[in-house]
Motif scaffolding. Structure first.
Motif, PDB file in Angstrom:
ATOM      1  N   ILE A   9       0.848  -1.206   0.000  1.00 35.43           N
ATOM      2  CA  ILE A   9       0.000   0.000   0.000  1.00 35.43           C
ATOM      3  C   ILE A   9       0.881   1.253   0.000  1.00 35.43           C
ATOM      4  O   ILE A   9       0.680   2.164  -0.820  1.00 35.43           O
ATOM      5  CB  ILE A   9      -0.942  -0.008   1.233  1.00 35.43           C
ATOM      6  CG1 ILE A   9      -1.820  -1.267   1.221  1.00 35.43           C
ATOM      7  CG2 ILE A   9      -1.803   1.245   1.273  1.00 35.43           C
ATOM      8  CD1 ILE A   9      -2.515  -1.568   2.536  1.00 35.43           C
ATOM      9  N   ALA A  11       4.025   1.522  -0.903  1.00 38.14           N
ATOM     10  CA  ALA A  11       4.760   1.604  -2.174  1.00 38.14           C
ATOM     11  C   ALA A  11       3.874   2.172  -3.284  1.00 38.14           C
ATOM     12  O   ALA A  11       4.313   3.007  -4.078  1.00 38.14           O
ATOM     13  CB  ALA A  11       5.277   0.227  -2.571  1.00 38.14           C
ATOM     14  N   SER A  12       2.603   1.756  -3.323  1.00 39.73           N
ATOM     15  CA  SER A  12       1.684   2.253  -4.357  1.00 39.73           C
ATOM     16  C   SER A  12       1.519   3.764  -4.265  1.00 39.73           C
ATOM     17  O   SER A  12       1.620   4.470  -5.276  1.00 39.73           O
ATOM     18  CB  SER A  12       0.302   1.605  -4.202  1.00 39.73           C
ATOM     19  OG  SER A  12       0.389   0.234  -4.418  1.00 39.73           O
ATOM     20  N   TYR A  13       1.257   4.251  -3.041  1.00 39.41           N
ATOM     21  CA  TYR A  13       1.053   5.696  -2.867  1.00 39.41           C
ATOM     22  C   TYR A  13       2.352   6.469  -3.100  1.00 39.41           C
ATOM     23  O   TYR A  13       2.336   7.567  -3.662  1.00 39.41           O
ATOM     24  CB  TYR A  13       0.444   5.992  -1.485  1.00 39.41           C
ATOM     25  CG  TYR A  13      -1.054   5.743  -1.476  1.00 39.41           C
ATOM     26  CD1 TYR A  13      -1.954   6.770  -1.745  1.00 39.41           C
ATOM     27  CD2 TYR A  13      -1.572   4.478  -1.247  1.00 39.41           C
ATOM     28  CE1 TYR A  13      -3.323   6.540  -1.779  1.00 39.41           C
ATOM     29  CE2 TYR A  13      -2.941   4.227  -1.280  1.00 39.41           C
ATOM     30  CZ  TYR A  13      -3.803   5.263  -1.540  1.00 39.41           C
ATOM     31  OH  TYR A  13      -5.167   5.040  -1.586  1.00 39.41           O
ATOM     32  N   ILE A  15       4.954   5.621  -5.072  1.00 38.48           N
ATOM     33  CA  ILE A  15       5.282   5.654  -6.515  1.00 38.48           C
ATOM     34  C   ILE A  15       4.359   6.636  -7.239  1.00 38.48           C
ATOM     35  O   ILE A  15       4.787   7.409  -8.095  1.00 38.48           O
ATOM     36  CB  ILE A  15       5.200   4.235  -7.124  1.00 38.48           C
ATOM     37  CG1 ILE A  15       6.359   3.392  -6.597  1.00 38.48           C
ATOM     38  CG2 ILE A  15       5.213   4.270  -8.647  1.00 38.48           C
ATOM     39  CD1 ILE A  15       6.269   1.915  -6.897  1.00 38.48           C
ATOM     40  N   THR A  16       3.073   6.642  -6.861  1.00 36.95           N
ATOM     41  CA  THR A  16       2.125   7.581  -7.468  1.00 36.95           C
ATOM     42  C   THR A  16       2.548   9.023  -7.179  1.00 36.95           C
ATOM     43  O   THR A  16       2.554   9.869  -8.084  1.00 36.95           O
ATOM     44  CB  THR A  16       0.700   7.334  -6.927  1.00 36.95           C
ATOM     45  OG1 THR A  16       0.364   5.968  -7.160  1.00 36.95           O
ATOM     46  CG2 THR A  16      -0.317   8.231  -7.596  1.00 36.95           C
ATOM     47  N   ALA A  19       5.570   9.952  -9.276  1.00 37.86           N
ATOM     48  CA  ALA A  19       5.195  10.133 -10.689  1.00 37.86           C
ATOM     49  C   ALA A  19       4.473  11.469 -10.892  1.00 37.86           C
ATOM     50  O   ALA A  19       4.791  12.226 -11.814  1.00 37.86           O
ATOM     51  CB  ALA A  19       4.314   8.974 -11.149  1.00 37.86           C
ATOM     52  N   VAL A  20       3.517  11.766 -10.001  1.00 36.08           N
ATOM     53  CA  VAL A  20       2.726  13.001 -10.156  1.00 36.08           C
ATOM     54  C   VAL A  20       3.603  14.232  -9.888  1.00 36.08           C
ATOM     55  O   VAL A  20       3.616  15.178 -10.693  1.00 36.08           O
ATOM     56  CB  VAL A  20       1.503  12.980  -9.205  1.00 36.08           C
ATOM     57  CG1 VAL A  20       0.826  14.333  -9.170  1.00 36.08           C
ATOM     58  CG2 VAL A  20       0.512  11.905  -9.644  1.00 36.08           C
ATOM     59  N   THR A  23       6.069  14.826 -12.670  1.00 33.07           N
ATOM     60  CA  THR A  23       5.425  15.411 -13.865  1.00 33.07           C
ATOM     61  C   THR A  23       5.183  16.908 -13.652  1.00 33.07           C
ATOM     62  O   THR A  23       5.461  17.723 -14.542  1.00 33.07           O
ATOM     63  CB  THR A  23       4.088  14.687 -14.148  1.00 33.07           C
ATOM     64  OG1 THR A  23       4.341  13.291 -14.254  1.00 33.07           O
ATOM     65  CG2 THR A  23       3.447  15.175 -15.425  1.00 33.07           C
TER      66      THR A  23
END
Lengths: 52, 252
Positions: A9, A11-13, A15-16, A19-20, A23
Motif C-alpha cells: 500500500i 509503495a503504491s502511494y 510511486i504515485t 510520478a505526479v 510530472t
C-alpha cells in the motif's frame, strides 16, 4: 494500519506521488525555461502572439 | 468555437483557469485521501489492500480519458488542421502515459498480495500495457519528425488507429475470462461497491480528473510558448543571415 500488506500500500502511494510530483516539476521547469528564453528574445509570455 | 481556439485566447484563458483547477485538485485530493485512510473501511476479503484501489482505478480511468482527449484533438488536427488541437494532443500524451504507468504499477502491487503474482498476461492487463506502449510510441513519433505539421498529421492518424484499444480495455473483462475482476462501478445494474467505499473512490477520481485538466492546461501553455519561441528564433536567425549576406555584398 498493522497489516502484512502495508508495504504494498505504501509503495503504491509513494510511486504515485513520485510520478505526479515529477510530472508537475517537469512541466513547471519547462515553463520557466521557455519564459526566460522568450524574455531574452524580447517577447514576454503575457504579450499577445500577434504582437510577438 | 474555432474562433476561441486560437493560441492567444488559450493563453489568456489558462492564466486564471490553472490556479482555479489546481486549487480544486488540492481540495478534492485532500478530502479524498482523508476519506481513504480515515473513513473508508477495509474490505471483507482484501483487507487494507483495497486502499490501493483509490489510486489504481482513477489512474486507469485517466489513462483512458487522456487518450479520448487526444483522439478528439486528433480529429481537430486532421479535419480543421488547427494548431491548438495539435498542441492539446501532444500535451496530453505524457500525462496519459504517466497515469497508465501509475495504473500498471499500482495494479501490479495490488496483484501480488491478492493474486500471488505481480503480472499475468491477462486481457485487461495486456491491453493496458498496449495503451502505455501506444503513448510511448506517439511521444517518440513527435520527437522523431522534425517538421511540426508532418508530425502532427502522423501522430493524429496513429492516435485514431490506436483508439481501437480503448473499447478492448473497457470490455476485455466481459469478452474474455480474465483474472482481473469485472467492472464494479459503471455497470448496468449500478455500482457493486458499498457507498462508504464508492464515495472516496469517486472523490479521488474527480480530484485526479482536475489534476489532469490542470497539468494539461499547463502543458498546452508550454507547447504554445515553445512554438512561439521556435518561430521567433527562426525569424532572428533569418534576420541575422540577411544582415550577414548584406555585409558580403560589394560596396558601391
Amino acid at each position: 494500519m498493522n497489516n502484512p500488506h502495508t508495504t504494498f500500500i505504501v509503495a503504491s502511494y509513494a510511486i504515485t506521488a513520485v510520478a505526479v510530483l515529477g510530472t508537475i516539476a517537469a512541466i513547471m521547469l519547462d515553463y520557466r525555461r521557455l519564459r526566460r528564453a522568450l524574455e531574452k528574445l524580447g517577447a514576454p509570455v503575457d504579450q499577445r502572439a500577434d504582437e510577438g | 468555437m474555432l474562433r476561441y481556439a486560437n493560441p492567444s485566447f488559450v493563453l489568456r484563458f489558462v492564466k486564471p483557469a490553472i490556479p482555479i483547477c489546481a486549487g480544486l485538485t488540492a481540495i478534492l485530493l485532500a478530502v479524498g485521501l482523508y476519506l481513504v485512510f480515515f473513513v473508508a473501511p477495509a474490505d471483507y476479503q482484501q483487507g487494507e489492500t483495497v486502499r490501493i484501489m483509490y489510486i489504481h482505478v482513477p489512474a486507469a480511468w485517466l489513462g483512458m480519458f487522456a487518450y479520448m482527449v487526444m483522439s478528439s484533438a486528433a480529429l481537430g488536427t486532421l479535419v480543421w488542421r488547427h494548431p491548438v488541437a495539435d498542441a492539446a494532443q501532444k500535451s496530453a500524451a505524457p500525462l496519459g502515459a504517466m497515469f497508465t504507468f501509475v495504473c500498471l504499477v499500482t495494479g501490479s502491487l495490488w496483484g501480488k498480495p491478492m493474486w500471488g503474482t505481480y503480472w499475468v498476461w491477462d486481457a485487461r492487463l495486456t491491453s493496458m500495457l498496449v495503451l502505455l506502449l501506444i503513448y510511448l510510441a506517439l511521444i517518440a513519433l513527435w520527437q522523431t519528425i522534425e517538421e511540426p505539421q508532418r508530425a502532427a498529421k502522423a501522430a493524429a492518424v496513429m492516435t485514431l488507429v490506436g483508439l481501437v484499444n480503448i473499447p478492448i480495455i473497457k470490455f476485455s473483462v466481459d469478452w474474455w475470462n480474465t483474472l482481473h475482476q469485472p467492472a464494479s462501478v459503471f455497470t448496468t445494474s449500478g455500482p457493486a461497491i458499498y457507498s462508504s467505499m464508492l464515495w472516496p473512490l469517486l472523490i479521488m477520481a474527480v480530484g485526479a480528473t482536475f489534476l489532469f485538466l490542470t497539468l494539461h492546461m499547463m502543458s498546452i501553455r508550454n507547447e504554445i510558448l515553445r512554438r512561439r519561441l521556435d518561430r521567433l528564433t527562426h525569424l532572428a536567425v533569418a534576420a541575422g543571415e540577411a544582415r550577414g549576406t548584406a555585409s558580403f555584398e560589394p560596396a558601391r
